[in-house]
Scaffold this active site. Structure first.
Site, short mmCIF file in Angstrom:
data_model
loop_
_atom_site.label_atom_id
_atom_site.label_comp_id
_atom_site.label_asym_id
_atom_site.label_seq_id
_atom_site.Cartn_x
_atom_site.Cartn_y
_atom_site.Cartn_z
N SER A 140 -16.48 0.13 2.22
CA SER A 140 -15.77 0.00 3.49
C SER A 140 -15.47 -1.46 3.77
O SER A 140 -16.27 -2.35 3.43
CB SER A 140 -16.63 0.56 4.63
OG SER A 140 -16.08 0.18 5.88
N TYR A 153 -24.03 0.47 9.66
CA TYR A 153 -22.99 0.91 8.73
C TYR A 153 -22.54 -0.25 7.84
O TYR A 153 -22.44 -0.13 6.62
CB TYR A 153 -21.80 1.46 9.54
CG TYR A 153 -20.69 2.02 8.69
CD1 TYR A 153 -20.89 3.17 7.92
CD2 TYR A 153 -19.43 1.41 8.64
CE1 TYR A 153 -19.87 3.69 7.13
CE2 TYR A 153 -18.42 1.93 7.86
CZ TYR A 153 -18.63 3.06 7.11
OH TYR A 153 -17.63 3.57 6.33
N ALA A 154 -22.30 -1.42 8.47
CA ALA A 154 -21.86 -2.60 7.70
C ALA A 154 -22.89 -2.98 6.65
O ALA A 154 -22.55 -3.29 5.50
CB ALA A 154 -21.62 -3.77 8.66
#
Lengths: 249, 216
Positions: A140, A153-154
């Site tokens: 991502s 998430y990162a």
């Protein structure tokens, strides 16, 4: 004549994984796909088989080492080899740091990062035995920007960068071709989770230099290119797909 | 300047405590269970144990109460937690992966969550990372992956905490630099410069100390 490939897709019953599965089946590849959602997986397998495609669904909890070993051994049992591995399973939730619970942090890292480690650890020895193959990890753009889904998430997607590079260092001379696509703002269920209203989506669209979101087809094209022999000399790279947003704004 | 180091046992801690007059550091008795004590190091004196902590126990508010009572704030927090095994993918067991994940990523998250209220506006966070995060060359898949995750974490923090003018940066160090005779001195020099309040426009960056080797 194009040779049929055996393709294993982790997280293949939704979003990007499902789109890649459909595109590979249309190319007459043999597709084994996994997902935690057994109902959706079986439904897709039936649909695809009814259309004459060779698709096999295996339910998998990517946080389970046992499940992951089973997926690899069943794929090898079925076809004797694995030419392409696409890893697309993932979870996200939009949270600020102070709102991320320890449980959410651990779950996100378990699915997105430990799940990735498990499948690579289980699949790579088999791919090496069958003289190599291509691996594409769906990462991502959040890993580069630190935004779009919360710190958990990162971090989980950032961890995939280093893991991919370490694998490339270890396996490049054994026929393993590995790269990572880093989509940023693609029209999937995840986008609906992160930007639930039309207003929010439109505000986001205006921030993208090409004034459009990426589509599943855009992502699938990039993944299939990186999984093919045409990208043979592209190794250990992160392909950022963002409509120019990260570096032009 | 009040500095908090996440791991008193890390090699830079000794040099930082020698350079700065007053440094606080977490000394873990059981890293994998998040247990230890907060120490204060005053130049030229024996370290003083201030309070014990248990980061995994939600009910443990002793640290918070102690910090509130003593009105302590940390201008700079330095995440120097590191766990390197040195194993390839095949050699890395599930347990080793989990241990590395816990020390290199879970613990920094837990500590930052616990201490961020005690970092004043205009304060900063510095993470010690490795060029292995980019090159994958440390020969350790867990370490490369988890340091790479840490760099994304720092970027997230820099964005989220910018409303309080709290900065977050990474100093990424080549394994070769640690082995150089004056390597540690160069690392401390860079840390001191990064800590400097005049560097207030430096945010969300990965500063690499590697003699250009990750370019090749």
């Amino acid at each position: 004549m194009r040779q049929t490939s055996v393709v294993l897709i982790i997280g293949g019953a939704a979003g990007i994984g499902q789109a890649v599965a459909e595109s590979r089946l249309k190319n007459d590849d043999k597709v084994v796909f996994t997902d935690i959602n057994a109902e959706k997986g079986h439904q897709l397998m039936t649909e695809w088989r009814d259309q004459g495609y060779e698709a096999t669904f295996i339910q998998q909890d990517v946080t389970s080492w046992k499940d992951t070993e089973k997926v690899v051994s069943e794929t090898i049992e079925l076809y004797g080899r694995m030419d392409v591995l696409i890893i697309s399973a993932g979870v996200t939730s939009q949270k600020r740091l102070e709102d991320i619970t320890v449980k959410e942090w651990r779950f996100t890292l378990d699915v997105n990062l430990t799940g990735l480690f498990y499948i690579l650890k289980a699949a790579l020895p088999e791919m090496v035995k069958s003289k190599g193959g291509s691996i594409v990890i769906v990462g991502s753009g959040s890993a580069i920007t630190g935004s779009g889904g919360g710190a958990h998430y990162a971090v989980s997607k950032g961890g995939a960068f280093g893991l991919m590079r370490a694998i490339a260092n270890e396996y490049s001379d054994q026929g393993i071709h590995i790269n990572l696509v880093a989509p940023r703002v693609i029209e999937t269920e995840m986008l609906d989770i992160l930007y639930p209203t039309e207003e929010a989506k439109e505000a986001l669209r205006q921030k993208i230099p090409i004034k459009n979101f990426g589509t599943l087809a855009d992502t699938t094209n990039a993944i299939n290119f990186l999984a093919s022999g045409e990208s043979r000399y592209i190794q250990a790279q992160v392909l950022l797909m963002d409509g120019g947003r990260t570096y032009l704004t | 300047m009040n500095i908090l180091l996440f791991d008193a046992s890390h090699r830079i801690s000794g040099m930082m405590t020698a350079y700065y007059q007053k440094v606080y550091a977490l000394d873990f008795t059981d890293k994998l269970n998040g247990k230890g004590s907060l120490y204060q190091y005053i130049n030229g004196q024996d370290p003083v144990q201030l309070i014990t902590f248990d980061l995994l126990d939600d009910q443990d508010i002793s640290m918070e109460s102690w910090l509130n009572k003593n009105n302590i704030q940390f201008d700079t927090v330095i995440n120097n937690l590191e766990h390197l095994i040195g194993n390839t993918l095949t050699e890395t067991s599930i347990d080793e992966w989990r241990k590395s994940l816990f020390i290199n990523l879970h613990l920094p998250f837990l500590i930052i969550k616990a201490f961020i209220s005690y970092v004043p506006d205009d304060g900063q966070i510095i993470h010690i990372s490795s060029t292995a995060a980019v090159s994958g060359e440390a020969g350790d898949v867990s370490y490369a992956s988890h340091k790479s995750g840490l760099e994304s974490f720092s970027k997230s923090l820099s964005k989220e905490l910018s409303k309080r003018n709290i900065r977050s940066n990474v100093i990424s160090i080549s394994p070769k630099c640690w082995r150089k005779s004056d390597g540690a001195r160069q690392i401390i020099q860079l840390l001191k410069e990064t800590c400097n309040e005049h560097m207030s426009f430096l945010n969300g960056q990965v500063i690499t100390l590697d003699n250009g080797e990750t370019l090749s």
